[in-house]
Write a protein that holds these residues in place. Sequence first.
Motif, mmCIF file in Angstrom:
data_model
loop_
_atom_site.group_PDB
_atom_site.id
_atom_site.type_symbol
_atom_site.label_atom_id
_atom_site.label_comp_id
_atom_site.label_asym_id
_atom_site.label_seq_id
_atom_site.Cartn_x
_atom_site.Cartn_y
_atom_site.Cartn_z
ATOM 1 N N GLN A 54 41.824 108.855 122.741
ATOM 2 C CA GLN A 54 41.073 107.828 123.457
ATOM 3 C C GLN A 54 41.632 106.437 123.176
ATOM 4 O O GLN A 54 41.727 105.605 124.085
ATOM 5 C CB GLN A 54 39.590 107.912 123.107
ATOM 6 C CG GLN A 54 38.940 109.146 123.699
ATOM 7 C CD GLN A 54 37.429 109.111 123.678
ATOM 8 O OE1 GLN A 54 36.813 108.227 123.080
ATOM 9 N NE2 GLN A 54 36.822 110.074 124.341
ATOM 10 N N GLN A 57 44.648 105.800 125.333
ATOM 11 C CA GLN A 57 44.284 105.519 126.719
ATOM 12 C C GLN A 57 43.777 104.083 126.864
ATOM 13 O O GLN A 57 44.125 103.378 127.817
ATOM 14 C CB GLN A 57 43.218 106.502 127.188
ATOM 15 C CG GLN A 57 42.842 106.336 128.639
ATOM 16 C CD GLN A 57 41.727 107.274 129.050
ATOM 17 O OE1 GLN A 57 40.608 107.169 128.542
ATOM 18 N NE2 GLN A 57 42.042 108.194 129.949
ATOM 19 N N SER A 61 45.408 100.677 129.049
ATOM 20 C CA SER A 61 44.693 99.861 130.035
ATOM 21 C C SER A 61 44.764 98.374 129.691
ATOM 22 O O SER A 61 44.733 97.529 130.600
ATOM 23 C CB SER A 61 43.238 100.314 130.171
ATOM 24 O OG SER A 61 42.479 99.955 129.038
ATOM 25 N N THR A 138 39.888 102.894 138.507
ATOM 26 C CA THR A 138 40.551 103.821 137.593
ATOM 27 C C THR A 138 40.112 103.578 136.158
ATOM 28 O O THR A 138 39.781 104.521 135.427
ATOM 29 C CB THR A 138 42.083 103.691 137.715
ATOM 30 O OG1 THR A 138 42.461 104.018 139.058
ATOM 31 C CG2 THR A 138 42.797 104.613 136.731
ATOM 32 N N TRP A 139 40.091 102.314 135.733
ATOM 33 C CA TRP A 139 39.690 101.991 134.356
ATOM 34 C C TRP A 139 38.239 102.388 134.098
ATOM 35 O O TRP A 139 37.898 102.843 133.017
ATOM 36 C CB TRP A 139 39.892 100.511 134.063
ATOM 37 C CG TRP A 139 41.293 100.023 134.287
ATOM 38 C CD1 TRP A 139 42.449 100.737 134.098
ATOM 39 C CD2 TRP A 139 41.689 98.740 134.742
ATOM 40 N NE1 TRP A 139 43.535 99.959 134.413
ATOM 41 C CE2 TRP A 139 43.107 98.726 134.809
ATOM 42 C CE3 TRP A 139 40.997 97.589 135.102
ATOM 43 C CZ2 TRP A 139 43.828 97.607 135.220
ATOM 44 C CZ3 TRP A 139 41.713 96.468 135.501
ATOM 45 C CH2 TRP A 139 43.109 96.488 135.553
ATOM 46 N N GLU A 142 38.055 106.159 133.628
ATOM 47 C CA GLU A 142 38.543 106.521 132.299
ATOM 48 C C GLU A 142 37.488 106.252 131.225
ATOM 49 O O GLU A 142 37.269 107.090 130.340
ATOM 50 C CB GLU A 142 39.827 105.755 131.980
ATOM 51 C CG GLU A 142 41.012 106.198 132.796
ATOM 52 C CD GLU A 142 42.241 105.325 132.629
ATOM 53 O OE1 GLU A 142 43.300 105.713 133.155
ATOM 54 O OE2 GLU A 142 42.155 104.258 131.976
ATOM 55 N N ARG A 146 35.618 108.980 128.814
ATOM 56 C CA ARG A 146 35.563 108.895 127.350
ATOM 57 C C ARG A 146 34.118 108.995 126.867
ATOM 58 O O ARG A 146 33.824 109.718 125.908
ATOM 59 C CB ARG A 146 36.208 107.586 126.864
ATOM 60 C CG ARG A 146 37.711 107.554 127.010
ATOM 61 C CD ARG A 146 38.332 106.366 126.309
ATOM 62 N NE ARG A 146 37.827 105.070 126.722
ATOM 63 C CZ ARG A 146 38.340 104.334 127.699
ATOM 64 N NH1 ARG A 146 39.389 104.765 128.390
ATOM 65 N NH2 ARG A 146 37.810 103.158 127.992
#
Length: 157
Positions: A54, A57, A61, A138-139, A142, A146
Amino acid sequence: MAALDFDEKAIAVLAERLNVTLADSFALYLKTKNFHWHVSGPYFRDYHLLFDEQAAQILLSTDAIAERVRKVGRTTLRSIGDVARRQSLPDNDADFVEARDMLAELRTDNLHLVLSLRAAKAAADAAGDNGTSGLIDTWTDEAEQRAWFLFETGRSA
């Protein structure tokens, strides 16, 4: 003068909103790495790997968010102090945190980030910035994923 053709006032609002989101992303990244480094207990390996995945990722970003601020002609964060001044997520400097509390705290923080991203999306839409608006989708997805993983993992903890 902006690199792209947007209303300056709307872009100023968007850039500030993105910079807060970016500061929160850095704060979340560091907290996730903190928990990755300090997790212990019977599920150590699973949590250690989950937190590292995580964190990676989140870190990816951060660059995209900062580059978007620059692309619309504004400046972005410059230092850890700048992050600290802008972040709205709380730090966790505790010497010890139970693994199940780590999961819950990171879930809450990811959901907070989702709210920040929604505010940034509203600012992007108000500015007519479709590029930023699409990236934010998209962010957001994500961060929601999470939060979901943390929730489901915590159900068995």
